[in-house]
Design a protein around this motif. Structure first.
Motif, PDB file in Angstrom:
ATOM      1  N   CYS A   1       0.827  -1.208   0.000  1.00 22.32           N
ATOM      2  CA  CYS A   1       0.000   0.000   0.000  1.00 22.32           C
ATOM      3  C   CYS A   1       0.860   1.256   0.000  1.00 22.32           C
ATOM      4  O   CYS A   1       0.545   2.240  -0.688  1.00 22.32           O
ATOM      5  CB  CYS A   1      -0.915  -0.010   1.223  1.00 22.32           C
ATOM      6  SG  CYS A   1      -2.238  -1.254   1.170  1.00 22.32           S
ATOM      7  N   GLU A   2       1.948   1.234   0.764  1.00 22.21           N
ATOM      8  CA  GLU A   2       2.832   2.397   0.792  1.00 22.21           C
ATOM      9  C   GLU A   2       3.467   2.638  -0.572  1.00 22.21           C
ATOM     10  O   GLU A   2       3.585   3.784  -1.026  1.00 22.21           O
ATOM     11  CB  GLU A   2       3.912   2.194   1.863  1.00 22.21           C
ATOM     12  CG  GLU A   2       3.362   2.215   3.290  1.00 22.21           C
ATOM     13  CD  GLU A   2       4.424   1.879   4.310  1.00 22.21           C
ATOM     14  OE1 GLU A   2       5.502   1.371   3.900  1.00 22.21           O
ATOM     15  OE2 GLU A   2       4.182   2.106   5.516  1.00 22.21           O
ATOM     16  N   VAL A   3       3.891   1.577  -1.240  1.00 22.09           N
ATOM     17  CA  VAL A   3       4.482   1.721  -2.569  1.00 22.09           C
ATOM     18  C   VAL A   3       3.454   2.263  -3.553  1.00 22.09           C
ATOM     19  O   VAL A   3       3.731   3.173  -4.351  1.00 22.09           O
ATOM     20  CB  VAL A   3       5.045   0.368  -3.051  1.00 22.09           C
ATOM     21  CG1 VAL A   3       5.455   0.446  -4.512  1.00 22.09           C
ATOM     22  CG2 VAL A   3       6.223  -0.057  -2.186  1.00 22.09           C
ATOM     23  N   ALA A   4       2.235   1.704  -3.498  1.00 24.52           N
ATOM     24  CA  ALA A   4       1.184   2.155  -4.418  1.00 24.52           C
ATOM     25  C   ALA A   4       0.840   3.615  -4.179  1.00 24.52           C
ATOM     26  O   ALA A   4       0.612   4.383  -5.124  1.00 24.52           O
ATOM     27  CB  ALA A   4      -0.054   1.274  -4.257  1.00 24.52           C
ATOM     28  N   ALA A   5       0.817   4.045  -2.903  1.00 23.84           N
ATOM     29  CA  ALA A   5       0.515   5.439  -2.601  1.00 23.84           C
ATOM     30  C   ALA A   5       1.629   6.362  -3.072  1.00 23.84           C
ATOM     31  O   ALA A   5       1.377   7.459  -3.590  1.00 23.84           O
ATOM     32  CB  ALA A   5       0.293   5.604  -1.099  1.00 23.84           C
TER      33      ALA A   5
END
Length: 265
Positions: A248-252
């Protein structure tokens, strides 16, 4: 005495259903079963059982709707659990009068009885009474309310076509019936209290005790005593959680997702 330390009742908080869907399905079964319960109490398959079923349906529906509106007004929104509570209250209210009241009486018994039971339940929560299944609030007080209201709405002519001669209530010219209803409530309440107290005292003196010992929240009674969870959840894999958070952090960071409060409606 008093509620268990982890019940939430001591603070006046409402106990929530473990599974709302299961609660609703169970309430539907109760409703259908109660039609057979009240209708079958006449021990006949004729107009008397039909009137008992009709009055049960009308009172339960009216009580459920009244409870929903009361909760909407009092708590700001209606809930499924509130509607179910109103339904059960209505079924208990009409049981004493099913087969003795007409459709008008059944409607007003549900309309008048639901607010009485609703506010008794609120009072019960405020004083911290430990009654997680609402045995006293719904079944007990609804039964008392219905028995007394039967003394007002009993219609001696409701089954005139069957040749039966039933008592009339206050609204049909017979005030004595109300006294009989109140008397029966007092006698039954006294008997129920005495018998329950004796059984509770005997259990408290037995090796089993009246209540289970207190344990931490993570050791639920139902897990040990019944060997299963009421709602089964898979074990949490911490590695999988960390991986999901990283993704999720990478996608954000790449703009593929946005925080919820920034997302378009």
């Amino acid at each position: 005495g008093g509620p268990p330390s982890d019940s939430g009742s001591s603070t006046g908080a409402f106990l929530r259903a473990n599974n709302v869907v299961h609660t609703l399905v169970g309430a539907c079964f109760i409703w259908v079963g109660w039609l057979g319960f009240n209708g079958g109490s006449t021990l006949r398959a004729d107009g008397s059982s039909g009137i008992a079923i009709m009055s049960t349906q009308i009172a339960a529906s009216t009580s459920a709707l009244t409870w929903m509106l009361l909760e909407w007004r009092h708590r700001g929104k209606p809930t499924v659990l509130g509607i179910v509570s109103g339904e059960v209250a209505g079924l208990a209210i009409i049981t004493a009068g099913a087969g003795f009241v007409d459709q008008t009486g059944a409607f007003f018994m549900g309309l008048i009885g639901a607010p009485v039971v609703y506010w008794v339940v609120q009072l019960k929560v405020r004083v911290g009474m430990y009654d997680p299944v609402d045995a006293f609030g719904l079944h007990g007080m609804a039964g008392v309310t219905g028995a007394i209201l039967t003394g007002f709405f009993a219609n001696g002519q409701v089954l005139a076509d069957t040749g039966s001669d039933y008592a009339r209530g206050v609204f049909y010219g017979n005030g004595r019936q109300l006294g009989l209803q109140v008397y029966s409530v007092v006698v039954i309440a006294g008997w129920s209290f005495t018998a329950s107290y004796v059984m509770a005292r005997l259990l408290s003196l037995s090796p089993f005790g009246l209540r289970v010992e207190q344990r931490p929240k993570e050791h639920r009674d139902r897990d040990r005593d019944h060997a299963h969870l009421s709602v089964t959840t898979p074990p949490v894999d911490e590695d999988q959680v960390r991986l999901a958070v990283h993704d999720c952090e990478v996608a954000a960071s790449r703009g593929w997702i946005r925080p919820q409060d920034d997302a378009a409606p």
